[in-house]
Scaffold this motif. Structure first.
Motif, mmCIF file in Angstrom:
data_model
loop_
_atom_site.group_PDB
_atom_site.id
_atom_site.type_symbol
_atom_site.label_atom_id
_atom_site.label_comp_id
_atom_site.label_asym_id
_atom_site.label_seq_id
_atom_site.Cartn_x
_atom_site.Cartn_y
_atom_site.Cartn_z
ATOM 1 N N ARG A 139 0.829 -1.206 0.000
ATOM 2 C CA ARG A 139 0.000 0.000 0.000
ATOM 3 C C ARG A 139 0.866 1.259 0.000
ATOM 4 N NH1 ARG A 139 -2.943 -3.070 4.037
ATOM 5 N NH2 ARG A 139 -4.820 -3.951 3.105
ATOM 6 N N MET A 142 2.532 1.537 -3.591
ATOM 7 C CA MET A 142 1.652 1.846 -4.714
ATOM 8 C C MET A 142 0.888 3.150 -4.528
ATOM 9 S SD MET A 142 2.436 -0.612 -6.646
ATOM 10 C CE MET A 142 1.258 -0.376 -7.974
ATOM 11 N N PHE A 144 -2.160 3.982 -2.675
ATOM 12 C CA PHE A 144 -3.604 3.899 -2.874
ATOM 13 C C PHE A 144 -4.326 5.144 -2.363
ATOM 14 C CE2 PHE A 144 -2.594 -0.570 -3.289
ATOM 15 C CZ PHE A 144 -3.563 -1.044 -4.161
ATOM 16 N N THR A 150 -4.344 3.643 -7.561
ATOM 17 C CA THR A 150 -2.951 3.767 -7.147
ATOM 18 C C THR A 150 -2.279 4.949 -7.846
ATOM 19 O OG1 THR A 150 -2.263 2.243 -8.907
ATOM 20 C CG2 THR A 150 -2.725 1.295 -6.739
ATOM 21 N N MET A 293 -4.479 -4.661 -7.946
ATOM 22 C CA MET A 293 -3.619 -3.495 -8.158
ATOM 23 C C MET A 293 -3.386 -3.182 -9.629
ATOM 24 S SD MET A 293 -0.726 -3.516 -5.172
ATOM 25 C CE MET A 293 0.163 -4.884 -5.892
#
Length: 381
Positions: A139, A142, A144, A150, A293
């Motif tokens: 998390r 990326m 989020f 993302t 993702m």
């Protein structure tokens, strides 16, 4: 206060408690407090959990007396359940030698496989805590937002792990991943050999010439199988890892990309072209996370049952808009997905009257893969 906060470093602890004495719903994980002089009576404790932290006896007694929950540290494990970073290939390959593999990666697998299907409670807790922390690290990596999108424009690559280095679709996948990475897409794979290595390699080589990529693949493909009559899978070759390390030495400082493998299916050498490795014990979590993702698209090269499962798993996510976006699904091989299996035709029929129908694409050309994904961003549900 905001609930569900996780604090996993002394710096984060002092930053938080400098002005905030309410520890309600806080989880404090993996911190060594033994040498810290802290007035534990100043805090409010309500559902406060100290997980695998190090205390001296007086500290632990005081914290517990104020109502906090203290879980002890896990001991004698070849992995750290409380890690707060993703893996690197250097960490996983430490101790690797083909003749006598003593790598960290193999030691973790050997521990895992002893109780693969029925782990005892403490082992199961350690594995789940480990995978939770891999989740948290992903998390952060990326980025989020609250809607599940993302910061990185993630594109996933799926396909057979037995695909030979230098074969047609190994090369095509490497080229497609390279083209996408050069357009600032963030390439991610399942982290194994074959198609997955090809995609991580292509992303790593972004910004370099096609000739450089061809040279890298040529080096990788020069494998020594010790004159065996039947040629085994590439990753069983004596110089499989060493050839990959030669490529890294020849072409240092490649573009960042991600691999998400698992210990569940067995032991394979780590994919050295991935700059971040999010390795899981739970395969179901790993697959769901990867597809969740890859909101900017998934590219499917030829593969077998595992790839087919991932195709329909992603189709279900698209069909129901599970993660808030419809995402491109690109099939790289007309022969595999129309002539041999009809999988593309089945999926195309399934998508009739569905928003994601326009996000399905079939091609044999790596450049068209890149163009389609660039021209078809994820669509909000």
């Amino acid at each position: 206060m905001e609930s569900g906060i996780l604090i996993n470093s002394l710096t984060a602890w002092y930053n938080y408690t400098k002005e905030n004495k309410d520890l309600t719903d806080l989880v404090i994980q993996g911190i060594n407090f033994r040498n810290e002089k802290i007035d534990w009576s100043q805090f409010v404790y309500e559902n406060t959990t100290f997980l695998s932290c190090a205390f001296n006896r007086n500290q632990a007694t005081e914290v517990i007396s104020h109502g906090a929950i203290v879980y002890p540290k896990f001991k004698n494990l070849p992995y750290n359940p409380n890690r707060n970073t993703l893996y690197t290939y250097q960490e996983l390959l430490e101790g690797y030698n083909f003749e006598n593999d003593a790598s960290v990666d193999l030691k973790i697998y050997q521990r895992f496989v002893k109780n693969k299907y029925n782990p005892p409670l403490v082992e199961a807790m350690a594995q789940r805590l480990h995978d939770f922390n891999i989740d948290e690290s992903l998390r952060r990596l990326m980025g989020f937002d609250k809607k599940g999108m993302t910061e990185k424009k993630a594109v996933g690559f799926m396909g057979g792990h037995a695909t030979r280095r230098g074969s047609e679709y190994y090369v095509k996948v490497a080229k497609a991943a390279k083209l996408l990475a050069e357009k600032d897409y963030y390439i991610m794979t399942g982290g194994g050999p074959g198609i997955m290595e090809a995609a991580n390699l292509g992303a790593y080589m972004a910004g370099r010439s096609d000739e450089d990529l061809a040279t890298a693949i040529e080096i990788l493909s020069d494998l020594d199988f010790d004159n065996q009559i039947e040629i085994p899978r590439d990753y069983l070759a004596k110089n499989y890892v060493n050839n990959a390390l030669k490529v890294l030495e020849m072409f240092p400082n490649g573009k960042e990309n991600l691999a998400i493998p698992t210990w569940f299916y067995g032991h394979e050498p780590s994919n050295v072209f991935a700059s971040h490795i999010a390795k899981y014990f739970s395969n179901s979590l790993r697959e769901d996370t990867l597809l969740a993702m890859a909101l900017y698209g998934v590219v499917y090269a030829p593969g077998s049952a595992g790839t087919t499962q991932e195709i329909f798993q992603e189709a279900a996510q698209n069909h129901y808009g599970t993660f808030g976006y419809y995402s491109p699904m690109v099939f790289l091989s007309k022969k595999r997905y129309v002539e041999d299996t009809s999988l593309y035709s089945v999926l195309h029929q399934l998508a009739v009257d569905q928003p994601y129908k326009e996000l399905l694409y079939l091609t044999d050309d790596p450049e068209l893969v890149s163009e389609f994904i660039q021209n078809h961003p994820p669509v909000p549900v």
